[in-house]
Write a protein that holds these residues in place. Structure first.
Motif, mmCIF file in Angstrom:
data_model
loop_
_atom_site.group_PDB
_atom_site.id
_atom_site.type_symbol
_atom_site.label_atom_id
_atom_site.label_comp_id
_atom_site.label_asym_id
_atom_site.label_seq_id
_atom_site.Cartn_x
_atom_site.Cartn_y
_atom_site.Cartn_z
ATOM 1 N N SER A 20 0.843 -1.195 0.000
ATOM 2 C CA SER A 20 0.000 0.000 0.000
ATOM 3 C C SER A 20 0.876 1.242 0.000
ATOM 4 C CB SER A 20 -0.970 0.009 1.192
ATOM 5 O OG SER A 20 -0.306 -0.266 2.406
ATOM 6 N N THR A 21 0.512 2.180 -0.884
ATOM 7 C CA THR A 21 1.227 3.444 -1.023
ATOM 8 C C THR A 21 0.204 4.555 -1.193
ATOM 9 O OG1 THR A 21 1.399 3.077 -3.421
ATOM 10 C CG2 THR A 21 3.297 2.413 -2.067
ATOM 11 N N ARG A 22 0.704 5.795 -1.214
ATOM 12 C CA ARG A 22 -0.177 6.952 -1.432
ATOM 13 C C ARG A 22 -0.002 7.497 -2.840
ATOM 14 N NH1 ARG A 22 -1.606 11.394 2.307
ATOM 15 N NH2 ARG A 22 0.011 12.495 1.156
ATOM 16 N N ASN A 23 -1.141 7.762 -3.486
ATOM 17 C CA ASN A 23 -1.140 8.373 -4.803
ATOM 18 C C ASN A 23 -0.855 9.876 -4.693
ATOM 19 O OD1 ASN A 23 -1.883 6.012 -6.315
ATOM 20 N ND2 ASN A 23 -3.971 6.240 -5.525
ATOM 21 N N ALA A 51 5.237 0.962 -12.891
ATOM 22 C CA ALA A 51 4.037 0.733 -12.089
ATOM 23 C C ALA A 51 3.724 1.943 -11.213
ATOM 24 C CB ALA A 51 4.216 -0.506 -11.218
ATOM 25 N N ARG A 52 2.440 2.121 -10.909
ATOM 26 C CA ARG A 52 2.036 3.208 -10.007
ATOM 27 C C ARG A 52 2.698 3.041 -8.641
ATOM 28 N NH1 ARG A 52 -1.927 7.155 -9.249
ATOM 29 N NH2 ARG A 52 -1.430 7.555 -11.458
ATOM 30 N N THR A 53 2.836 1.793 -8.168
ATOM 31 C CA THR A 53 3.469 1.557 -6.867
ATOM 32 C C THR A 53 4.906 2.055 -6.863
ATOM 33 O OG1 THR A 53 2.059 -0.336 -6.345
ATOM 34 C CG2 THR A 53 4.183 -0.220 -5.226
ATOM 35 N N ALA A 54 5.651 1.799 -7.943
ATOM 36 C CA ALA A 54 7.030 2.263 -8.022
ATOM 37 C C ALA A 54 7.098 3.782 -7.987
ATOM 38 C CB ALA A 54 7.692 1.732 -9.287
ATOM 39 N N ALA A 55 6.220 4.435 -8.725
ATOM 40 C CA ALA A 55 6.197 5.900 -8.736
ATOM 41 C C ALA A 55 5.834 6.455 -7.365
ATOM 42 C CB ALA A 55 5.207 6.390 -9.789
ATOM 43 N N ASN A 56 4.867 5.819 -6.708
ATOM 44 C CA ASN A 56 4.469 6.278 -5.374
ATOM 45 C C ASN A 56 5.593 6.088 -4.362
ATOM 46 O OD1 ASN A 56 1.962 6.949 -6.359
ATOM 47 N ND2 ASN A 56 0.889 5.204 -5.446
ATOM 48 N N HIS A 58 8.809 6.017 -4.972
ATOM 49 C CA HIS A 58 9.857 6.985 -5.283
ATOM 50 C C HIS A 58 9.503 8.365 -4.734
ATOM 51 C CE1 HIS A 58 13.016 8.993 -7.578
ATOM 52 N NE2 HIS A 58 12.098 9.864 -7.974
ATOM 53 N N ARG A 59 8.256 8.761 -4.889
ATOM 54 C CA ARG A 59 7.830 10.102 -4.467
ATOM 55 C C ARG A 59 7.618 10.192 -2.955
ATOM 56 N NH1 ARG A 59 3.584 9.862 -6.738
ATOM 57 N NH2 ARG A 59 2.298 9.403 -4.926
ATOM 58 N N GLU A 60 6.905 9.226 -2.374
ATOM 59 C CA GLU A 60 6.520 9.295 -0.968
ATOM 60 C C GLU A 60 7.599 8.767 -0.024
ATOM 61 O OE1 GLU A 60 3.441 10.443 0.255
ATOM 62 O OE2 GLU A 60 3.044 11.135 -1.794
ATOM 63 N N GLN A 61 8.502 7.914 -0.542
ATOM 64 C CA GLN A 61 9.591 7.365 0.264
ATOM 65 C C GLN A 61 9.107 6.461 1.395
ATOM 66 O OE1 GLN A 61 13.297 8.697 -0.235
ATOM 67 N NE2 GLN A 61 12.137 8.614 -2.145
ATOM 68 N N VAL A 134 14.858 3.173 1.643
ATOM 69 C CA VAL A 134 16.275 3.393 1.925
ATOM 70 C C VAL A 134 17.055 3.641 0.640
ATOM 71 C CG1 VAL A 134 18.381 2.335 2.846
ATOM 72 C CG2 VAL A 134 16.202 1.998 4.024
ATOM 73 N N GLN A 135 16.757 2.838 -0.389
ATOM 74 C CA GLN A 135 17.524 2.929 -1.622
ATOM 75 C C GLN A 135 16.730 2.336 -2.770
ATOM 76 O OE1 GLN A 135 21.282 0.917 -1.315
ATOM 77 N NE2 GLN A 135 22.037 1.594 -3.298
ATOM 78 N N GLU A 136 16.934 2.851 -3.976
ATOM 79 C CA GLU A 136 16.317 2.268 -5.160
ATOM 80 C C GLU A 136 17.330 2.245 -6.294
ATOM 81 O OE1 GLU A 136 13.521 4.902 -7.438
ATOM 82 O OE2 GLU A 136 13.527 6.034 -5.547
ATOM 83 N N SER A 137 17.183 1.256 -7.171
ATOM 84 C CA SER A 137 18.112 1.123 -8.286
ATOM 85 C C SER A 137 17.455 0.341 -9.403
ATOM 86 C CB SER A 137 19.400 0.414 -7.840
ATOM 87 O OG SER A 137 19.105 -0.884 -7.349
#
Length: 211
Positions: A20-23, A51-56, A58-61, A134-137
């Motif tokens: 679960s993430t925030r849009n 994916a929307r989850t990946a974007a969320n 990245h933005r919301e952390q 923590v980190q994304e790649s």
């Protein structure tokens, strides 16, 4: 004797997680995924980078990892072939994906406020992990379409019945996670129901497995 194969799918068996993430507008998104593993208080997530989850994330952390027992397989399958993104890629459209703005309603589950992150928990899930990014790649070479997100668990919520009395440990006998193996659902060592995802991926056993 072994055969050398060019394996198209390598889902040998991992637990299903509802992330679960925030849009961007503050509403909740909910997505099933089965590429997750834990070490100490960290978890590594593998997601499609469009994916929307990946974007969320990245933005919301932040996010919540809601672990699913095998008894909730129908909840997970209701989210198969859905996306929180209004714009569908040609590939997803061809596979039968549809835009669903309220994933919690589609899944038939309840939003539960988290303690430390803004993304909600899934009230019906017996294990809920509030996490910070923590980190994304990129996974593999640029343009692979896959991303790796490393998150740290900030707070764990576990249903009382799953806790070994007098300890801070989950009862491994009582915990029956929903497992995805080669796009099919398994629990307690047996197939639990056919998977819509397996049909979309044109797996050779799609629609065959029954409990």
């Amino acid at each position: 004797m072994h055969r050398t194969l060019d394996l198209k799918v390598m889902y040998f068996g991992t637990p299903v997680v509802l992330v679960s993430t925030r849009n961007p507008d503050g509403t909740a998104n909910l997505a099933p995924m089965s590429s997750a593993w834990w070490l100490n208080d960290h978890c590594v997530l593998g997601l499609g980078d469009s994916a929307r989850t990946a974007a969320n994330l990245h933005r919301e952390q932040e996010c919540v990892l809601n672990l699913v027992p095998s008894g909730m397989v129908d909840v997970v399958d209701r989210l198969a072939l859905t996306t929180g993104s209004p714009e569908l890629s040609p590939r997803k459209a061809a596979m039968g994906y549809e835009f669903v703005p309220d994933k919690f309603a589609r899944a038939g589950v309840t939003e539960q406020a988290s303690d430390l992150v803004r993304a909600p928990r899934v009230a019906e899930c017996p294990v809920q992990l509030e996490c910070a990014l923590v980190q994304e790649s990129v996974l593999g070479s640029p343009g692979s379409g896959a991303a790796v997100f490393q998150v740290r668990v900030l707070r764990s919520h576990v249903a009382e019945g799953l806790i070994i009395p007098g300890t801070h440990y989950v009862d491994p006998v009582g915990w029956d996670p929903l497992i995805m193996k080669f796009c099919e659902f398994f629990g307690e060592g047996s197939a639990v129901r056919p998977s819509r995802l397996a049909e979309a991926w044109e797996m050779p056993h799609a629609g065959v497995l029954t409990r």
